[in-house]
Scaffold this active site. Structure first.
Site, PDB file in Angstrom:
ATOM      1  N   VAL A  12       0.825  -1.214   0.000  1.00  0.00           N
ATOM      2  CA  VAL A  12       0.000   0.000   0.000  1.00  0.00           C
ATOM      3  C   VAL A  12       0.860   1.267   0.000  1.00  0.00           C
ATOM      4  CG1 VAL A  12      -1.972  -1.094   1.109  1.00  0.00           C
ATOM      5  CG2 VAL A  12      -0.257   0.052   2.507  1.00  0.00           C
ATOM      6  N   LEU A  14       3.765   3.897   1.554  1.00  0.00           N
ATOM      7  CA  LEU A  14       4.031   4.382   2.914  1.00  0.00           C
ATOM      8  C   LEU A  14       2.794   5.095   3.449  1.00  0.00           C
ATOM      9  CD1 LEU A  14       7.709   5.627   2.627  1.00  0.00           C
ATOM     10  CD2 LEU A  14       6.846   3.403   3.353  1.00  0.00           C
ATOM     11  N   HIS A  15       1.766   4.297   3.722  1.00  0.00           N
ATOM     12  CA  HIS A  15       0.510   4.833   4.239  1.00  0.00           C
ATOM     13  C   HIS A  15       0.366   4.487   5.708  1.00  0.00           C
ATOM     14  CE1 HIS A  15      -0.625   6.430   0.400  1.00  0.00           C
ATOM     15  NE2 HIS A  15      -0.278   5.280  -0.156  1.00  0.00           N
ATOM     16  N   ALA A  16      -0.809   4.479   6.255  1.00  0.00           N
ATOM     17  CA  ALA A  16      -1.060   4.447   7.701  1.00  0.00           C
ATOM     18  C   ALA A  16      -0.222   3.449   8.498  1.00  0.00           C
ATOM     19  CB  ALA A  16      -2.538   4.231   7.961  1.00  0.00           C
TER      20      ALA A  16
END
Length: 90
Positions: A12, A14-16
Site C-alpha cells: 500500500v 508508505l501509508h497508515a
C-alpha cells in the site's frame, strides 16, 4: 551524513500502518532521520521519519524509490530496511 536509497516494499506504499511503524522506530533515535522521494519535485520537502503524518504526505507508493538519510548510520540502515519490507504483512 549517511544515506541509502531503497524501494518501497509495502503493497500500500508508505501509508497508515507502515508510516506508523516507521515513525515509532525513528523515535528510538535522538538523531533526525529524513525520508525523501527520489523523483520528488524541487518544492517537495523530505519527511521527518518520526512523523507518520509527514511520511504519509510523501505519497510514496509500492515500488517508488526513497532516500533515507541521517547523521546516524545505524538509524539509516534500520529505517531503510523497514521501508524495503512489506510492513502490511507484519
Amino acid at each position: 551524513m549517511a544515506s541509502k536509497t531503497v524501494v518501497v516494499g509495502s503493497t500500500v506504499g508508505l501509508h497508515a500502518r507502515p508510516a506508523t511503524l516507521i515513525s515509532e522506530a525513528a523515535l528510538e533515535y535522538d538523531d533526525e532521520i529524513l525520508i525523501e522521494l527520489v523523483d520528488a519535485d524541487e518544492d517537495d520537502e523530505p519527511a521527518d521519519a518520526a512523523s507518520s503524518m509527514m511520511i504519509m504526505a510523501l505519497g510514496a507508493e509500492h515500488g517508488d524509490q526513497v532516500t533515507v538519510s541521517s547523521d546516524n548510520a545505524e538509524a539509516v540502515e534500520k529505517i531503510a530496511a523497514m521501508v524495503e519490507s512489506n510492513l502490511d504483512e507484519e
